[in-house]
Scaffold this active site. Structure first.
Site, PDB file in Angstrom:
ATOM      1  CB  CYS A  56      16.115 -38.398 -63.557  1.00  0.00           C
ATOM      2  SG  CYS A  56      14.607 -38.710 -62.622  1.00  0.00           S
TER       3      CYS A  56
ATOM      4  CG  ASP B 140      12.981 -42.898 -37.079  1.00  0.00           C
ATOM      5  OD1 ASP B 140      12.207 -43.026 -38.057  1.00  0.00           O
ATOM      6  OD2 ASP B 140      14.082 -42.306 -37.163  1.00  0.00           O
ATOM      7  CD  GLU B 141      14.943 -46.304 -39.703  1.00  0.00           C
ATOM      8  OE1 GLU B 141      14.396 -47.068 -40.538  1.00  0.00           O
ATOM      9  OE2 GLU B 141      15.695 -45.362 -40.046  1.00  0.00           O
TER      10      GLU B 141
HETATM   11 MG    MG Z   1      14.944 -42.081 -40.954  1.00  0.00          MG
HETATM   12 ZN    ZN Z   2      14.732 -40.683 -61.586  1.00  0.00          ZN
END
Ligand code: MG
Ligand code: ZN
Ligand code: ADP
Length: 186
Positions: free
Chosen positions: A148, A88-89
């Protein structure tokens, strides 16, 4: 038919913005392998101790035990007995990770790598572009834009810091779509 094939390894990359579900997807795949009694070895960078030192933890609080490491070379040395390797990462391991993943896959292992594909400026984040080019399987995950609600593939840093690597959560970063993402001024 009596043809014996050499067991082939491969590389899977899971990439996207923060909060897009990379860690959830990584944990899902690793759990299935554990259930199937494969030898699964899981790594995370020592620098990422946001939720835990010795577990990979998602923002939705899924977790799985992992080995904290400082370098890609350490991953190679500690993955010798694994059938499946989870990382991960990946963006924190630098370009050395590309050869390490190739060597692990060449040695017959399934290598599943998750990481950020863009930094807080929206620039490609090594070594993910290079891993995408060499992987057999690619998954792009998307979050939901906090402004949004469109699909979000960018990570907005909401502080003024300019270092590339700053480990943090919702106090520093939020998911944004391409319309709402505002790259920092150069
Ligand atoms: Mg993550
Ligand atoms: Zn947006
Ligand atoms: P990543 O590893 O890509 O940063 P995680 O797998 O750790 O992501 O977390 C994904 C989870 O983050 C989601 O299931 C959800 O619970 C949470 N989350 C927080 N903010 C958002 C967002 N803006 N869009 C989608 N999920 C979000």
């Amino acid at each position: 038919m009596n043809i014996i094939h050499n067991k082939s390894g491969w590389i899977e990359v899971i990439c996207g913005s923060m909060y897009s579900g990379k860690t959830e997807e990584l944990i899902r795949r690793l759990r299935r392998s554990q259930i199937a009694r494969q030898n699964v070895t899981i790594f995370k960078p020592e620098i990422d101790n946001r939720y835990s030192d010795d577990h990979i933890v998602s923002h939705s609080d899924l977790k799985i035990p992992s080995i904290p490491v400082n370098s890609a070379a350490e991953i190679f040395n500690k993955a010798k007995d694994a059938d499946v390797v989870g990382i991960d990462e990946a963006q924190f391991f630098g370009m050395d990770l590309v050869d390490v993943c190739q060597n692990l896959a060449d040695a017959g292992k399934r290598v599943i790598v998750a990481g950020l594909d863009q930094d807080y400026r929206g620039e490609p984040f090594e070594p993910i572009p290079q891993l995408l080019a060499t992987a057999e399987y690619i998954t792009k995950t998307l979050a939901i834009c906090m402004v949004c609600s469109n699909p979000a593939n960018r990570t907005q840093r909401i502080t003024a810091d300019e270092e590339r690597v700053i480990v943090g959560g919702s106090e520093i970063y939020e998911a944004r779509c391409r319309n709402c993402f505002m790259p920092p001024k150069k």
